[in-house]
Scaffold this motif. Structure first.
Motif, short mmCIF file in Angstrom:
data_model
loop_
_atom_site.label_atom_id
_atom_site.label_comp_id
_atom_site.label_asym_id
_atom_site.label_seq_id
_atom_site.Cartn_x
_atom_site.Cartn_y
_atom_site.Cartn_z
N SER A 252 0.83 -1.20 0.00
CA SER A 252 0.00 0.00 0.00
C SER A 252 0.86 1.26 0.00
N SER B 43 0.75 3.99 -3.09
CA SER B 43 0.45 5.41 -2.85
C SER B 43 1.60 6.30 -3.26
N GLN C 285 1.45 6.88 -6.96
CA GLN C 285 0.34 7.72 -7.40
C GLN C 285 0.54 9.19 -7.10
N GLN C 286 1.50 9.54 -6.25
CA GLN C 286 1.75 10.94 -5.94
C GLN C 286 2.41 11.59 -7.15
#
Length: 120
Positions: A29, A33, A36-37
């Motif tokens: 996870s 994440s 995706q930033q």
């Protein structure tokens, strides 16, 4: 794995540690994440070339009439411009691309990369 014969409970003696398996969900996870930033969150100044290096490259591009890719900071966005340096003024340079002609402030140029062109 060490012996747990000294423990009073049978469940504790027979426990099999799954090692990193219990952490895989956490790492996956975090990795997802992070991917995706947006890349713009990193400081632009860290990735920017030194002003002396940029100035030298700009003068070399102007003298040799070569094509380069310029990474330019527009307000809070980053854009790329591919073209030739055609004019050098006090704080701006003129870049002619295949689509248009732009004057760009020297401070707004983050990186300069030479582009190899194939003559047909």
């Amino acid at each position: 794995m060490g012996s747990r014969d000294y423990l009073p409970y049978r469940s504790a003696r027979q426990y099999q540690d799954r090692k990193m398996a219990k952490w895989m969900g956490f790492f996956l996870s975090e990795h997802t994440s992070a991917l995706q930033q947006p890349m713009l969150e990193a400081s632009d100044e860290i990735h920017a070339q030194a002003p002396s290096d940029k100035l030298l490259l700009i003068h070399q591009l102007y003298a040799t009439n070569l094509t380069a890719q310029f990474q330019i900071r527009d307000q809070s966005n980053l854009s790329h411009l591919i073209g030739k340096v055609t004019d050098i003024q006090n704080h701006t340079i003129g870049i002619a691309s295949s689509k248009d002609y732009r004057f760009v402030a020297f401070e707004d140029i983050l990186t300069i990369t030479l582009v190899e062109t194939i003559d047909t």
